[in-house]
Design a protein around this motif. Structure first.
Motif, PDB file in Angstrom:
ATOM      1  N   THR A  31     102.978 111.810  45.143  1.00  0.00           N
ATOM      2  CA  THR A  31     101.750 112.558  44.817  1.00  0.00           C
ATOM      3  C   THR A  31     100.992 111.871  43.688  1.00  0.00           C
ATOM      4  O   THR A  31     100.594 112.499  42.714  1.00  0.00           O
ATOM      5  CB  THR A  31     102.073 114.018  44.437  1.00  0.00           C
ATOM      6  N   LYS A  83      97.748 108.938  43.170  1.00  0.00           N
ATOM      7  CA  LYS A  83      96.312 109.071  43.440  1.00  0.00           C
ATOM      8  C   LYS A  83      96.041 109.459  44.898  1.00  0.00           C
ATOM      9  O   LYS A  83      95.300 110.393  45.176  1.00  0.00           O
ATOM     10  CB  LYS A  83      95.614 107.740  43.100  1.00  0.00           C
ATOM     11  N   ILE A  84      96.658 108.724  45.842  1.00  0.00           N
ATOM     12  CA  ILE A  84      96.364 108.966  47.263  1.00  0.00           C
ATOM     13  C   ILE A  84      97.012 110.269  47.734  1.00  0.00           C
ATOM     14  O   ILE A  84      96.354 111.106  48.365  1.00  0.00           O
ATOM     15  CB  ILE A  84      96.835 107.767  48.127  1.00  0.00           C
ATOM     16  N   GLY A  85      98.282 110.448  47.403  1.00  0.00           N
ATOM     17  CA  GLY A  85      99.009 111.643  47.836  1.00  0.00           C
ATOM     18  C   GLY A  85      98.333 112.925  47.360  1.00  0.00           C
ATOM     19  O   GLY A  85      98.257 113.913  48.100  1.00  0.00           O
ATOM     20  N   ASP A 129     108.252 113.785  44.543  1.00  0.00           N
ATOM     21  CA  ASP A 129     107.840 112.686  43.664  1.00  0.00           C
ATOM     22  C   ASP A 129     108.761 112.712  42.451  1.00  0.00           C
ATOM     23  O   ASP A 129     109.308 113.763  42.112  1.00  0.00           O
ATOM     24  CB  ASP A 129     106.367 112.871  43.216  1.00  0.00           C
ATOM     25  N   VAL A 130     108.912 111.579  41.790  1.00  0.00           N
ATOM     26  CA  VAL A 130     109.713 111.577  40.555  1.00  0.00           C
ATOM     27  C   VAL A 130     108.923 112.194  39.399  1.00  0.00           C
ATOM     28  O   VAL A 130     109.494 112.620  38.401  1.00  0.00           O
ATOM     29  CB  VAL A 130     110.208 110.156  40.165  1.00  0.00           C
ATOM     30  N   HIS A 131     107.604 112.231  39.538  1.00  0.00           N
ATOM     31  CA  HIS A 131     106.765 112.878  38.516  1.00  0.00           C
ATOM     32  C   HIS A 131     105.962 113.999  39.153  1.00  0.00           C
ATOM     33  O   HIS A 131     105.437 113.818  40.249  1.00  0.00           O
ATOM     34  CB  HIS A 131     105.783 111.882  37.898  1.00  0.00           C
ATOM     35  N   HIS A 171     103.243 108.512  50.827  1.00  0.00           N
ATOM     36  CA  HIS A 171     102.283 107.936  49.870  1.00  0.00           C
ATOM     37  C   HIS A 171     103.010 107.369  48.660  1.00  0.00           C
ATOM     38  O   HIS A 171     102.508 107.403  47.537  1.00  0.00           O
ATOM     39  CB  HIS A 171     101.250 108.999  49.472  1.00  0.00           C
ATOM     40  N   LEU A 172     104.218 106.851  48.922  1.00  0.00           N
ATOM     41  CA  LEU A 172     105.049 106.260  47.874  1.00  0.00           C
ATOM     42  C   LEU A 172     104.816 104.756  47.836  1.00  0.00           C
ATOM     43  O   LEU A 172     104.535 104.153  48.871  1.00  0.00           O
ATOM     44  CB  LEU A 172     106.526 106.479  48.216  1.00  0.00           C
ATOM     45  N   PRO A 173     105.010 104.127  46.683  1.00  0.00           N
ATOM     46  CA  PRO A 173     105.006 102.658  46.681  1.00  0.00           C
ATOM     47  C   PRO A 173     106.326 102.174  47.272  1.00  0.00           C
ATOM     48  O   PRO A 173     107.300 102.931  47.311  1.00  0.00           O
ATOM     49  CB  PRO A 173     104.917 102.304  45.186  1.00  0.00           C
ATOM     50  N   ASN A 210     109.534 100.252  46.748  1.00  0.00           N
ATOM     51  CA  ASN A 210     110.388  99.654  45.710  1.00  0.00           C
ATOM     52  C   ASN A 210     111.840  99.843  46.137  1.00  0.00           C
ATOM     53  O   ASN A 210     112.091 100.344  47.242  1.00  0.00           O
ATOM     54  CB  ASN A 210     110.084 100.270  44.328  1.00  0.00           C
ATOM     55  N   THR A 219     112.667 103.365  47.213  1.00  0.00           N
ATOM     56  CA  THR A 219     111.955 103.980  48.346  1.00  0.00           C
ATOM     57  C   THR A 219     112.131 103.189  49.655  1.00  0.00           C
ATOM     58  O   THR A 219     111.723 103.663  50.707  1.00  0.00           O
ATOM     59  CB  THR A 219     110.445 104.114  48.050  1.00  0.00           C
ATOM     60  N   THR A 255     100.849 105.585  55.822  1.00  0.00           N
ATOM     61  CA  THR A 255      99.701 104.728  55.482  1.00  0.00           C
ATOM     62  C   THR A 255     100.018 103.957  54.199  1.00  0.00           C
ATOM     63  O   THR A 255      99.115 103.439  53.559  1.00  0.00           O
ATOM     64  CB  THR A 255      98.419 105.564  55.250  1.00  0.00           C
ATOM     65  N   VAL A 289     100.731 100.979  58.671  1.00  0.00           N
ATOM     66  CA  VAL A 289     101.500  99.856  58.119  1.00  0.00           C
ATOM     67  C   VAL A 289     102.783  99.736  58.929  1.00  0.00           C
ATOM     68  O   VAL A 289     103.231 100.713  59.530  1.00  0.00           O
ATOM     69  CB  VAL A 289     101.826 100.110  56.621  1.00  0.00           C
ATOM     70  N   ALA A 298      93.508 101.427  56.429  1.00  0.00           N
ATOM     71  CA  ALA A 298      93.206 102.679  55.719  1.00  0.00           C
ATOM     72  C   ALA A 298      92.299 102.438  54.511  1.00  0.00           C
ATOM     73  O   ALA A 298      91.445 103.251  54.191  1.00  0.00           O
ATOM     74  CB  ALA A 298      94.501 103.367  55.295  1.00  0.00           C
ATOM     75  N   PHE A 299      92.487 101.293  53.852  1.00  0.00           N
ATOM     76  CA  PHE A 299      91.706 101.002  52.635  1.00  0.00           C
ATOM     77  C   PHE A 299      90.288 100.533  52.965  1.00  0.00           C
ATOM     78  O   PHE A 299      89.450 100.443  52.068  1.00  0.00           O
ATOM     79  CB  PHE A 299      92.398  99.870  51.842  1.00  0.00           C
TER      80      PHE A 299
HETATM   81  P1  NAD Z   1     100.227 105.792  42.803  1.00  0.00           P
HETATM   82  O1  NAD Z   1     100.957 104.825  41.928  1.00  0.00           O
HETATM   83  O2  NAD Z   1      99.044 106.522  42.248  1.00  0.00           O
HETATM   84  O3  NAD Z   1     101.262 106.917  43.328  1.00  0.00           O
HETATM   85  C1  NAD Z   1     102.561 106.624  43.722  1.00  0.00           C
HETATM   86  C2  NAD Z   1     103.422 107.848  43.444  1.00  0.00           C
HETATM   87  O4  NAD Z   1     104.748 107.550  43.896  1.00  0.00           O
HETATM   88  C3  NAD Z   1     103.525 108.189  41.949  1.00  0.00           C
HETATM   89  O5  NAD Z   1     103.225 109.561  41.765  1.00  0.00           O
HETATM   90  C4  NAD Z   1     104.967 107.878  41.578  1.00  0.00           C
HETATM   91  O6  NAD Z   1     105.512 108.778  40.614  1.00  0.00           O
HETATM   92  C5  NAD Z   1     105.675 108.049  42.930  1.00  0.00           C
HETATM   93  N1  NAD Z   1     106.920 107.290  42.998  1.00  0.00           N
HETATM   94  C6  NAD Z   1     107.133 105.986  42.678  1.00  0.00           C
HETATM   95  N2  NAD Z   1     108.408 105.642  42.911  1.00  0.00           N
HETATM   96  C7  NAD Z   1     109.020 106.762  43.388  1.00  0.00           C
HETATM   97  C8  NAD Z   1     110.353 107.047  43.812  1.00  0.00           C
HETATM   98  N3  NAD Z   1     111.293 106.100  43.787  1.00  0.00           N
HETATM   99  N4  NAD Z   1     110.617 108.299  44.248  1.00  0.00           N
HETATM  100  C9  NAD Z   1     109.669 109.265  44.264  1.00  0.00           C
HETATM  101  N5  NAD Z   1     108.393 109.054  43.858  1.00  0.00           N
HETATM  102  C10 NAD Z   1     108.079 107.817  43.440  1.00  0.00           C
HETATM  103  O7  NAD Z   1      99.861 105.001  44.119  1.00  0.00           O
HETATM  104  P2  NAD Z   1      98.671 105.315  45.142  1.00  0.00           P
HETATM  105  O8  NAD Z   1      97.404 104.671  44.671  1.00  0.00           O
HETATM  106  O9  NAD Z   1      98.681 106.759  45.476  1.00  0.00           O
HETATM  107  O10 NAD Z   1      99.163 104.459  46.399  1.00  0.00           O
HETATM  108  C11 NAD Z   1     100.369 104.758  47.090  1.00  0.00           C
HETATM  109  C12 NAD Z   1     100.704 103.600  47.982  1.00  0.00           C
HETATM  110  O11 NAD Z   1      99.758 103.510  49.038  1.00  0.00           O
HETATM  111  C13 NAD Z   1     100.632 102.216  47.310  1.00  0.00           C
HETATM  112  O12 NAD Z   1     101.842 101.896  46.647  1.00  0.00           O
HETATM  113  C14 NAD Z   1     100.378 101.286  48.471  1.00  0.00           C
HETATM  114  O13 NAD Z   1     101.617 100.790  48.925  1.00  0.00           O
HETATM  115  C15 NAD Z   1      99.756 102.197  49.538  1.00  0.00           C
HETATM  116  N6  NAD Z   1      98.374 101.806  49.870  1.00  0.00           N
HETATM  117  C16 NAD Z   1      98.081 101.580  51.187  1.00  0.00           C
HETATM  118  C17 NAD Z   1      96.791 101.220  51.545  1.00  0.00           C
HETATM  119  C18 NAD Z   1      96.398 100.989  52.986  1.00  0.00           C
HETATM  120  O14 NAD Z   1      95.339 100.421  53.248  1.00  0.00           O
HETATM  121  N7  NAD Z   1      97.174 101.405  53.964  1.00  0.00           N
HETATM  122  C19 NAD Z   1      95.802 101.086  50.563  1.00  0.00           C
HETATM  123  C20 NAD Z   1      96.140 101.339  49.232  1.00  0.00           C
HETATM  124  C21 NAD Z   1      97.444 101.699  48.893  1.00  0.00           C
END
Ligand code: NAD
Length: 332
Positions: free
Chosen positions: A152, A154-156, A174-176, A204-206, A208, A211, A232, A259, A297-298
């Motif tokens: 959750t 920015k995108i979530g 989410d962790v936060h 909507h997680l990165p 790593n 994840t 996405t 993706v 999506a972007f």
């Molecule tokens: P963001 O950093 O704002 O949000 C990511 C959220 O994931 C954060 O709230 C964070 O606390 C949470 N998180 C991180 N590691 C975690 C874990 N191990 N367990 C639980 N929660 C965890 O990122 P965003 O801008 O919302 O983007 C999310 C993802 O979307 C990006 O990492 C990118 O991979 C993807 N994205 C895809 C496109 C596309 O065109 N398809 C475009 C932009 C971004």
């Protein structure tokens, strides 16, 4: 500065040239991805500008360092393709564009949900073919359904807000905790609860270590039969091998992907005249309840403008002695 722009498409050139109006920099565009075979192209450049499917592994970063590169300017938010510890060890700064299209990506996820649910692609093809039968196009109402938002940030958060507007009940993992989501009435739960309770799950997680393959056989077992799964975010969040079984058994009722785990060799290229060698991908595509888009999506005008402007801002920040900490991923 002299910048080698890799994976450059005509739209990258258009928007980066526009952002560099005063022609302060020498931007050289390469269509090819950056990888171990192409790293020599970066010889003599101060910076490389790269995208999601460029390879910035240890070997490539060592090559960049040998070629005199001091800055990796990512044209994206995710940096899962960069070996950050090697970048640091090599004294190369890594900068990114943390938020270029949060609304665009969230809206695309919703687009996939609507298209899957109301079978819009199938309906479009039928009507084009003069077939006005609606048999087999039965959908469901989103109102009252439980939606799981995994991540959750920015995108979530934007996605959760849109789904709330449809009258859905939103659970999040989410962790936060994001206060914006809490204010919307989103309830934070464990992954187990997300899997158990949700009709629709959107990632909507990165990507790593924590994840990677968060959606796997085990997770699927815990989900409702007929669940709708939307990704996405990054392909590696989902173990693609389990998708075929999930679709065959009916566990996954709908699948929307922007993706794919092994997208590097396919996405962003026109392969319409060639064989696709990824058998899992080809098998997934055969199911009628699947929609795949190729990491678009972007892809909005606002996002491309934002990416180009922030990338040049990062390059100029580096030149002046420091990238804005908001955009800094690794410094030496
Ligand atoms: P963001 O950093 O704002 O949000 C990511 C959220 O994931 C954060 O709230 C964070 O606390 C949470 N998180 C991180 N590691 C975690 C874990 N191990 N367990 C639980 N929660 C965890 O990122 P965003 O801008 O919302 O983007 C999310 C993802 O979307 C990006 O990492 C990118 O991979 C993807 N994205 C895809 C496109 C596309 O065109 N398809 C475009 C932009 C971004």
């Amino acid at each position: 500065m002299k910048i080698a722009v890799f994976s450059a498409k005509p739209y990258d050139k258009e928007f980066l040239d526009q952002a560099d109006r005063g022609r302060r920099h020498e931007l050289v565009f390469f269509e090819t991805h950056l990888n171990a075979a192409t790293v020599r192209l970066a010889n003599g450049f101060d910076a490389v500008c790269v995208f999601v499917n460029d390879d910035l592994s240890r070997e490539v970063i060592l090559g960049l360092s040998k070629n005199g590169v001091k800055l990796i300017a990512l044209r994206c938010a995710g940096f899962n393709n960069v070996d950050l510890s090697q970048a640091k060890a090599s004294g190369i700064v890594v900068a990114r564009v943390p938020a270029y299209a949060p609304h665009g990506v969230a809206e695309h996820a919703v687009g996939l949900i609507l298209a899957l649910n109301r079978k819009i692609c199938r309906a479009y093809n039928r009507v084009r073919d003069g077939n006005f039968s609606i048999d087999g196009l039965l959908g469901f109402e989103l109102y009252g359904k439980t939606v799981g938002v995994m991540g959750t940030g920015k995108i979530g958060a934007i996605f959760a807000g849109i789904m709330k507007g449809f009258g859905c009940r939103i659970l999040a993992y989410d962790v936060h905790v994001n206060p914006e989501c809490e204010a919307l009435g989103v309830r934070y739960v464990s992954t187990e609860e997300i899997f158990k309770q949700c009709d629709i799950i959107s990632l909507h997680l990165p990507l790593n270590k924590q994840t990677y393959h968060i959606i796997n056989d085990d997770a699927l077992l815990k989900m409702k039969t007929g669940v709708m799964l939307i990704n996405t975010s990054r392909g590696g969040l989902v173990d693609s091998a389990c998708l075929v079984e999930g679709l065959k058994s009916g566990k996954i009722g709908y699948l929307g992907l922007d993706v794919y785990e092994e997208e590097e060799s396919m996405f962003f290229e026109d392969l319409s005249g060639q064989a696709i060698y990824d058998d899992t991908f080809v098998r997934i595509e055969t199911f009628p309840n699947v929609i795949i888009t190729g990491h678009q999506a972007f892809f909005t005008d606002a996002a491309l403008r934002n990416i180009a402007q922030t990338t040049l801002y990062n390059i100029e920040g580096f030149e002046k002695g420091g990238v804005d900490p908001v955009n800094l991923v690794a410094s030496h």
